[in-house]
Design a protein around this motif. Structure first.
Motif, short mmCIF file in Angstrom:
data_model
loop_
_atom_site.label_atom_id
_atom_site.label_comp_id
_atom_site.label_asym_id
_atom_site.label_seq_id
_atom_site.Cartn_x
_atom_site.Cartn_y
_atom_site.Cartn_z
N GLN A 15 0.83 -1.20 0.00
CA GLN A 15 0.00 0.00 0.00
C GLN A 15 0.87 1.26 0.00
O GLN A 15 0.56 2.25 -0.68
CB GLN A 15 -0.93 0.00 1.21
N ARG A 16 1.98 1.21 0.71
CA ARG A 16 2.82 2.38 0.85
C ARG A 16 3.67 2.64 -0.39
O ARG A 16 3.79 3.78 -0.85
CB ARG A 16 3.73 2.20 2.07
N PHE A 17 4.26 1.60 -0.94
CA PHE A 17 5.24 1.77 -2.01
C PHE A 17 4.70 1.40 -3.40
O PHE A 17 5.39 1.61 -4.39
CB PHE A 17 6.50 0.96 -1.71
N GLY A 18 3.52 0.82 -3.45
CA GLY A 18 2.91 0.51 -4.73
C GLY A 18 3.74 -0.45 -5.57
O GLY A 18 4.28 -1.44 -5.06
N GLU A 19 3.85 -0.12 -6.86
CA GLU A 19 4.54 -1.02 -7.78
C GLU A 19 6.04 -1.12 -7.51
O GLU A 19 6.69 -2.02 -8.05
CB GLU A 19 4.31 -0.56 -9.22
N LYS A 20 6.59 -0.22 -6.72
CA LYS A 20 8.01 -0.31 -6.39
C LYS A 20 8.31 -1.50 -5.49
O LYS A 20 9.46 -1.93 -5.39
CB LYS A 20 8.50 0.99 -5.73
N LEU A 21 7.31 -2.02 -4.80
CA LEU A 21 7.51 -3.27 -4.04
C LEU A 21 7.33 -4.43 -5.01
O LEU A 21 6.21 -4.75 -5.43
CB LEU A 21 6.52 -3.38 -2.89
N ARG A 22 8.44 -5.03 -5.40
CA ARG A 22 8.44 -6.00 -6.49
C ARG A 22 8.32 -7.45 -6.05
O ARG A 22 7.87 -8.29 -6.82
CB ARG A 22 9.73 -5.84 -7.30
N GLY A 23 8.78 -7.75 -4.83
CA GLY A 23 8.78 -9.16 -4.46
C GLY A 23 9.38 -9.39 -3.09
O GLY A 23 9.43 -8.51 -2.24
N LEU A 24 9.90 -10.62 -2.91
CA LEU A 24 10.38 -11.08 -1.61
C LEU A 24 11.77 -11.69 -1.75
O LEU A 24 12.16 -12.17 -2.81
CB LEU A 24 9.43 -12.14 -1.03
N MET A 25 12.49 -11.69 -0.64
CA MET A 25 13.82 -12.29 -0.56
C MET A 25 13.93 -13.10 0.71
O MET A 25 13.31 -12.77 1.73
CB MET A 25 14.90 -11.20 -0.57
N CYS A 26 14.70 -14.19 0.68
CA CYS A 26 14.98 -14.93 1.91
C CYS A 26 16.37 -15.54 1.85
O CYS A 26 16.95 -15.73 0.78
CB CYS A 26 13.94 -16.02 2.17
N ILE A 27 16.89 -15.82 3.04
CA ILE A 27 18.14 -16.57 3.22
C ILE A 27 17.83 -17.68 4.22
O ILE A 27 17.73 -17.44 5.42
CB ILE A 27 19.28 -15.68 3.76
N PRO A 28 17.64 -18.91 3.76
CA PRO A 28 17.29 -19.99 4.68
C PRO A 28 18.39 -20.25 5.71
O PRO A 28 19.56 -19.89 5.51
CB PRO A 28 17.13 -21.20 3.75
N PRO A 29 18.04 -20.88 6.82
CA PRO A 29 19.06 -21.27 7.80
C PRO A 29 20.16 -22.10 7.13
O PRO A 29 19.88 -22.95 6.27
CB PRO A 29 18.28 -22.09 8.82
N ALA A 30 21.38 -21.86 7.55
CA ALA A 30 22.54 -22.42 6.85
C ALA A 30 22.57 -23.94 6.84
O ALA A 30 23.07 -24.54 5.89
CB ALA A 30 23.83 -21.87 7.46
N HIS A 31 22.06 -24.57 7.89
CA HIS A 31 22.23 -26.01 8.01
C HIS A 31 20.90 -26.75 7.88
O HIS A 31 20.75 -27.87 8.40
CB HIS A 31 22.91 -26.34 9.33
N GLU A 32 19.95 -26.15 7.17
CA GLU A 32 18.67 -26.81 6.92
C GLU A 32 18.47 -26.99 5.42
O GLU A 32 19.09 -26.31 4.61
CB GLU A 32 17.52 -25.97 7.48
N ASP A 33 17.59 -27.92 5.09
CA ASP A 33 17.16 -28.07 3.71
C ASP A 33 16.51 -26.75 3.29
O ASP A 33 15.52 -26.31 3.90
CB ASP A 33 16.15 -29.21 3.62
N PRO A 34 17.02 -26.09 2.25
CA PRO A 34 16.46 -24.77 1.90
C PRO A 34 15.13 -24.85 1.20
O PRO A 34 14.40 -23.85 1.13
CB PRO A 34 17.53 -24.20 0.96
#
Length: 254
Positions: free
Chosen positions: A177-196
């Motif tokens: 709602q705040r940033f509109g189309e400038k919010l394009r998606g999502l990012m993650c970094i899974p825990p290092a020692h887990e199945d990602p």
């Protein structure tokens, strides 16, 4: 309160190179070719178009010479963790190649928001509301706003940046709602020692729920799994540039 200790998994298991050690352009070119081949194969095996997946070459602590070698091999999208390093390294490179795109992928402090807005084409680490406020103010001052990704802490690891899972849906809605189309998606970094893969699937499901098309997930050790689960951006550093130099002072050419 800003996080005081943050572990970025891309640094785990990365052995610093000796001071001043820089891989030659041929090595970087060969590694880039190999990574692109593996990306294409992973996309094809997942019945995806390889052109739908973009490689972000993570050049943290690597010198301008290494980035130029990657640019000469056709790589134009780069990722940096630290605003200060990016500010010293990338403006001359962008002058040489205006098509270059810079992603800031590290946890971002609010006092660096204006520099980040000025420098970046995409900020992949939007999380807490205080950072959203700082980016909004900076955008008004600078007259520009980079594309944004919300970083989701899919493993709910307390030492990491990223939106906790239970808060993610509400904050993503608020930021859309705040940033509109400038919010394009999502990012993650899974825990290092887990199945990602469960983490990649969770992020994909969140993106689908909110109608977001960009998924930044997967690094040197797991980018093929990420592509199979729908990644549109993969962040690869050591598999392209080799071990990171021991000191960031060597990143900018004299």
């Amino acid at each position: 309160m800003e996080p005081s200790v943050v572990i970025r998994p891309e640094t785990i298991g990365s052995t610093p190179a000796p001071d001043g050690a820089v891989d030659g352009p041929h090595a970087i070119t060969d590694r880039l070719r190999a990574i692109r081949t593996r990306m294409d194969q992973a996309a094809t095996q997942a019945s995806r178009n390889p052109a739908d997946v973009t490689l972000v070459a993570v050049s943290k602590f690597h010198p301008q010479a290494s980035v130029r070698a990657a640019m000469a091999a056709g790589q134009l999208v780069f990722g940096e963790n630290r605003v200060q390093e990016a500010a010293a390294k990338f403006p001359p490179l962008r002058a040489e190649s205006p098509a270059l795109r810079l992603h800031l992928i590290g946890g971002l402090q609010t006092n660096k928001a204006r520099d980040a807005v000025r420098l970046a084409d995409m900020i992949e680490s939007l999380d807490r509301p205080a950072l959203a406020d700082a980016l909004d103010r900076a955008a008004q001052t600078e007259g520009r706003l980079p594309d944004l990704l919300v970083e989701v802490n899919t493993g709910d690891e307390p030492q990491k940046f990223g939106v906790p899972r239970e808060q993610a849906d509400a904050l993503i809605r608020a930021y859309r709602q705040r940033f509109g189309e400038k919010l394009r998606g999502l990012m993650c970094i899974p825990p290092a020692h887990e199945d990602p893969r469960p983490h990649f699937r969770l992020l994909r499901a969140m993106a689908h729920t909110h109608g977001l098309s960009v998924l930044s997930m997967g690094m040197s050790a797991d980018f093929e799994q990420a592509i199979a689960e729908g990644a549109t951006l993969v962040r690869v550093g050591s598999a392209i540039f080799g071990p990171r130099p021991a000191t960031p002072e060597s990143t900018v050419a004299p």
